[in-house]
Design a protein around this motif. Structure first.
Motif, PDB file in Angstrom:
ATOM      1  N   THR A 192       0.832  -1.196   0.000  1.00 48.80           N
ATOM      2  CA  THR A 192       0.000   0.000   0.000  1.00 48.80           C
ATOM      3  C   THR A 192       0.865   1.244   0.000  1.00 48.80           C
ATOM      4  O   THR A 192       0.594   2.208  -0.710  1.00 48.80           O
ATOM      5  N   GLN A 249      -8.792   0.138  -0.929  1.00 51.07           N
ATOM      6  CA  GLN A 249      -9.148  -1.143  -0.345  1.00 51.07           C
ATOM      7  C   GLN A 249     -10.540  -1.067   0.300  1.00 51.07           C
ATOM      8  O   GLN A 249     -11.316  -1.994   0.229  1.00 51.07           O
ATOM      9  N   ASP A 260      -5.819  -0.890  -4.914  1.00 51.72           N
ATOM     10  CA  ASP A 260      -5.275  -1.422  -3.666  1.00 51.72           C
ATOM     11  C   ASP A 260      -6.165  -2.550  -3.164  1.00 51.72           C
ATOM     12  O   ASP A 260      -7.244  -2.300  -2.654  1.00 51.72           O
ATOM     13  N   GLU A 261      -5.701  -3.758  -3.295  1.00 54.38           N
ATOM     14  CA  GLU A 261      -6.452  -4.952  -2.901  1.00 54.38           C
ATOM     15  C   GLU A 261      -7.922  -4.796  -3.246  1.00 54.38           C
ATOM     16  O   GLU A 261      -8.780  -4.798  -2.360  1.00 54.38           O
TER      17      GLU A 261
HETATM   18 MG   LIG Z   1      -2.398  -2.564   2.225  1.00 57.31          MG
END
Ligand SMILES: [Mg+2]
Ligand SMILES: Nc1ncnc2c1ncn2[C@@H]1O[C@H](COP(=O)(O)OP(=O)(O)OP(=O)(O)O)[C@@H](O)[C@H]1O
Lengths: 345, 324, 349
Positions: free
Chosen positions: C42, C83, C163-164
């Motif tokens: 991240t 995320q 991000d994810e």
């Molecule tokens: Mg992360």
């Protein structure tokens, strides 16, 4: 102060039922609660309204509008005297209401701006001395209102630190602003009256009120903005929005209910502040706010009139509570749908 | 191969066309507005809080020690301090006990009207102190609802009897033992201070009780503890820090309270004058130095309490950290 | 737009989250950042996006060869998908997607009709055309994810940073969205960096994978290379289950003919590369005893203990092979290792 949204009463934080209390203990504690809250809260508040209306509605209204005699009626000198004193009393009451609203009109917007700025800087950034700053914002809550007034007297009073400067300061009375026309000068407005000095003028009342009330807006915003984090703001910025636009279209809508609540609390407190204002007002009729007017009426043994003015403030307090419940329901609901909508583990 | 980042077709770093290699200035902070908002916050705070408070401290330093000591130890001032602190302590203690019960009931015991009473808790925050003082003093006057409770009850009974055609059955004085003994005005001070500090304990304890995991109680029950033991040994330690800071907050508030008290107190020097009233009286007499001396003592205790409350919060947070 | 990062470090009060990271993403590529939790994925993404400033003195970040280190987030033309989605709670799906368009400076702001058309198109692309008036709280996780993507795409970013993106979703939805993302990428071809800690996801979706560990990039290569030719034990371990043998060659075996002989070092082999035989026909097998058999759907995991040193070896067989062999616990069998990888012992993880 704004409590969390209400949960199912018998549930603990985990949602599991608590073991039942002994029925006797249950009854006794509920009875104690109801009795305690009734004696200390319900009865006093109801008493305000009942005393205010104790002499009927006409008497209530006559606090604001002295009853005028029927057309062409002959008045005895005593009656005439009473009428004129009623009129002057009503006028004083009105002047206190006007002054209080004027003070609120100055103080509340300033505190809104401060509250938003403080909440933004404290919740969106991490810097040294941040928790000290938060403690400082809370400071007025733990300082006696009398001291809040006292410090301004010590600063700006005749023998104060800035006394020589402050007591000679002349500033126009904003309420005396009037239209003068273009005939005399290029500037068409003028003030007819001005004040000299700061202490014992409405300016001091405004300063003391600001001191006492500035934490309210910031306090109701900080916990909420803290818990919301800055993800949405960062998302907005990464989409190319300017800082101001991000604040206006993303942050503000998210905190609008808390802001409303803070503003109402702040307003109610400005209307109701007594100690600080009393110290800097100089006890002149012209500087009476509504609470000071109540005190004067009470000291003149005019109980019903005192309660009538008090009933307005009590009404404001009740409105504050209703707004608080509504806001809690609103934000509580929002939070709840938020939780329901999430289907992650 | 230690720490070797293996990248395919890794070309040696080359300076980009035009720009210098190292970046002299870091990118601006992600969220804008720190200088503006923090600057404004600090300006506002210093103009309205720090400078005036500093002014007060400055004024205090101009007092001579003997002058300060004389003011503080003056019997009337001493009496006012004693009254302020004892009345506040009693009110805080009463709120500590009843606030705990109220918080418990509002969270754990549903009853009709619970929501209503829950909303009412915040009323002392919202109701102007002058109004509170006014209504309390009228309530406890000889003919007020509570001050004259016995007589009002007798009137009610006789009125009902009159409706039934029985005539007067209790004399007006028969129930006077029910009337609240209001002769001692200092009781009134405590009562109004209870009102003023009521929300603090309830509102600090309530969230902790709500968060409380009732599994623990079931566990204790299964171990054979009785309810009182569970409350004393399991629940109370959990809510103790919140309760303590609630009591401290109520105490701090009571010490500074002015508006409501002067309505109900007799305001007799040396007997029923609270310390904030002493400040006002000294100010009205233009004895600013003495007012400052009393003020600084009060302020000192307020800040001490604030420090204590922050300490309790810090302690709780640390305890939670340790558990987590 | 290509992204190049040269010698970037990032320190959070003395904790080194990124140390001297170099890598380059070509225009139109889809690259995954893969690594365990807390390895700095991240952080790296945020540094690229400009949400985090790299340490002073660390190298530049180049977009198409231009240094953007000092550029603000809003100016970098990136689409960032968080995320946590970070959708605007109080705006409808439509308003969420339109936000970036409405936020443009007055001169560049499209007209209302254009905004409508554009948002409609994007919602079509993420298959949410019927959800325009809903609020984020009324959407499922996968739908929110797609709204977040549409919102990021609305400003026509030249780089997409995810991000994810599928982190909070269940396995089926993940797989679906993964395929959908792959398709989307082949349609719009925007340079994309995807952060994930799921190896399967990274290998399936990306053109190249960067495996990260403790703030460094351990290997940056195509999925096949990463899987077949891991650069070091960390990468090997991270990409799936494995057996570890000390020594360059497993004791007393000539089964690993390919690996050079050396006394110290480690050798890895994947469970599905452990072959089980009843007979030791060519003498190259290692004798072992079956200690446990576990069924895992399409395959069978067999746990064995070597006879010589009692070391535990895991093997994965297809159901078919398992049935053919008719294995039972406590059977004595021989194992052979295919595709072993050996590394020097001095590698410190
Ligand atoms: Mg992360
Ligand atoms: N603001 C911060 N302050 C201090 N340390 C931080 C901060 N942000 C990240 N870190 C640390 O930097 C390291 C890398 O964090 P990062 O968020 O990049 O991990 P990640 O690879 O994304 O992990 P995950 O898969 O769990 O999201 C972590 O050890 C984290 O604790």
């Amino acid at each position: 102060m704004a409590g969390a949204p209400h949960q199912n009463p018998t549930m603990g934080g985990t949602g599991k039922p608590a073991p039942p209390t002994h029925p006797l203990v249950r009854r006794v504690t509920i009875a104690v609660t109801v009795l305690f809250l009734s004696v200390f809260i319900v009865v006093p508040v109801v008493n305000v309204f009942s005393q205010a209306l104790s002499k009927g509605f006409d008497a209530y209204a006559s606090v604001f509008y002295a009853a005028s005699p029927p057309e062409g009626a002959k008045l005895s000198p005593a009656e005439r005297r009473k009428l004129s004193s009623d009129r002057s009393q009503a006028e004083k009451t009105w002047s206190s209401i006007r002054l209080t609203m004027g003070i609120a009109a100055v103080v509340v917007p300033l505190n809104i701006v401060f509250g938003l700025a403080a909440a933004w800087s404290v919740t969106k950034f991490r810097f040294k001395g941040r928790s000290l700053l938060i403690t400082l914002i809370d400071l007025p809550f733990s300082v006696s209102p009398v001291i809040a007034g006292l410090i301004f007297v010590l600063l700006l009073g005749r023998s104060g630190v800035f006394g020589p400067w402050a007591s000679n300061l002349t500033w126009p009375d904003p309420f005396s602003l009037h239209w003068r026309g273009f005939a005399q000068e290029w500037w068409p407005f003028a003030f007819t009256q001005s004040f000299t000095g700061i202490i014992f003028t409405p300016l001091a009342i405004a300063l003391a009120s600001i001191f006492v009330t500035f934490p309210f807006v910031a306090r109701s915003l900080i916990p909420l903005m803290d818990s919301q984090g800055s993800d949405e703001e960062v998302a907005a910025l990464s989409l190319g929005a300017s800082g101001w636009r991000t604040f206006r279209t993303v942050t503000l809508p998210n905190v609008k209910w808390a802001l409303l609540y803070g503003v109402i609390l702040c307003t109610a407190r400005v209307f109701g502040e007594f100690g600080a204002v009393s110290v800097v007002s100089g006890h002149t009729d012209a500087n009476d706010t509504m609470p000071l007017r109540i005190e004067k009426l009470w000291n003149e043994y005019n109980n019903q009139a005192a309660f009538t003015v008090a009933s307005l403030l009590a009404l404001l307090a009740v409105v504050t509570l209703v707004v608080q419940v509504l806001v809690e329901r609103k934000t509580g609901k929002a939070a709840m749908t938020e939780v329901e909508g999430v289907d992650m583990p | 191969m230690t720490g070797n980042a293996v990248t395919e077709d890794r070309s040696p770093p080359r300076p980009p066309a035009g720009k210098l290699f190292s970046s002299p200035s870091r990118p601006s902070r992600l969220i804008p507005g720190l200088p503006l908002t923090l600057g404004y916050t600090l300006f506002y705070l210093s103009a309205l809080v720090l400078i005036p408070l500093a002014g007060m401290v400055f004024k205090t330093t101009q007092l001579s020690w003997s002058e300060f000591w004389q003011t503080i130890t003056d019997p009337i001032v001493m009496a006012s301090f004693k009254l302020t602190f004892t009345a506040s302590a009693i009110a805080a203690a009463v709120n500590g006990i009843f606030g705990l019960i109220v918080a418990w009931v509002l969270v754990r015991e549903p009853f009709p009207g619970r929501r209503f009473f829950d909303a009412l808790i915040d009323l002392p925050f919202a109701l102007p102190t002058a109004v509170a003082g006014l209504t309390f003093s009228s309530l406890f006057l000889a003919n007020g609802w509570i001050g004259g409770l016995g007589r009002h009850l007798a009137d009610l009974v006789n009125w009902l009897a009159g409706l039934a055609g029985v005539g007067e059955i209790v004399s007006a004085d028969a129930l006077s033992w029910l009337s609240f003994p209001y002769s001692n005005t200092n009781t009134g001070i405590v009562l109004v201070l209870i009102f003023v500090g009521l929300p603090f304990v309830v509102r600090t304890v309530q969230p902790v009780l709500r968060e409380w995991d009732t599994e623990n109680e079931h566990a204790a029950l299964s171990l054979g503890a009785n309810s009182w033991t569970i409350f004393r040994r399991v629940i109370f330690p959990e809510i103790f820090p919140a309760w303590l800071s609630g009591v401290a907050l109520a105490f701090a508030r009571a010490i500074g309270e002015y508006g409501s008290v002067i309505f109900i107190a007799g305001n007799i020097p040396g007997k029923s004058q609270i310390a904030p009233l002493q400040i006002v009286i000294k100010l009205d007499d233009f004895r600013t130095a003495q007012a400052t001396a009393i003020g600084i003592v009060l302020l000192f205790f307020s800040l001490l309490l604030l420090l204590g409350i922050n300490g309790i919060e810090w302690w709780t947070r640390r305890r939670e950290h340790r558990v987590a | 737009m290509s992204i190049e990062i040269i010698g970037v470090s990032k320190t959070f009060n003395r904790f080194k989250a990124l140390s001297n990271v170099n890598f380059k993403v070509e225009t139109g590529e889809l690259v995954s950042l893969l690594g365990p939790s807390g390895c700095g994925k991240t952080t790296l993404l945020r540094v690229i996006a400009g949400m985090e400033a790299a340490d002073p003195g660390s190298g530049p970040i180049l977009f198409d060869g231009h240094d953007v280190t000092c550029q603000e987030v809003g100016k970098r033309r990136i689409g960032f998908v968080f995320q946590s989605y970070a959708l605007f709670k109080h705006m409808s799906v439509f308003e969420n997607v339109a936000f970036g368009l409405r936020a443009k400076p007055w001169r560049q702001r499209p007209r209302e009709a254009e905004i409508r058309a554009k948002v409609g198109e994007l919602l079509q692309l993420v298959q949410l055309q019927n959800f325009a008036q809903r609020y984020p709280s009324q959407l499922s996780g996968g739908q929110r994810q797609r709204v977040a993507l549409a919102r990021a795409l609305a400003v026509e970013p030249s780089v997409l940073l995810l991000d994810e993106p599928f982190g909070a979703l269940d396995a089926t939805v993940r797989r679906e969205l993964r395929r959908w993302l792959r398709k989307l990428h082949s349609k719009i071809h925007v340079t994309t960096i995807l952060v994930t800690h799921d190896q399967e996801e990274a290998l399936e979706v990306s053109d190249r994978v960067a495996v990260m560990n403790e703030g460094r990039i351990e290997q940056f290569a195509s999925p096949e290379t990463i899987y077949d030719n891991p650069a070091n034990p960390f990468v090997f371990k991270f990409l799936g289950s494995y057996n570890l043998f000390h020594g360059r060659k497993p004791n007393g075996s000539t089964a690993v003919a390919a690996s050079p002989s050396s006394a110290n070092g480690v050798t890895f082999v994947r469970p599905h590369d452990v072959e089980i035989r009843r007979e030791n026909t060519d003498g190259s097998g290692i004798a072992a005893k079956i200690s446990h058999i576990a069924f895992a759907g399409s395959s069978v995991n067999v746990e064995l203990a070597r006879i010589d040193d009692q070391a535990v070896v895991d093997a994965a067989l297809s159901m078919h092979a398992y049935k053919d062999l008719g294995l039972k616990p406590d059977d004595k069998v021989f194992i052979r290792l295919r595709n072993t990888r050996s590394f020097d012992d001095d590698y410190v993880i």
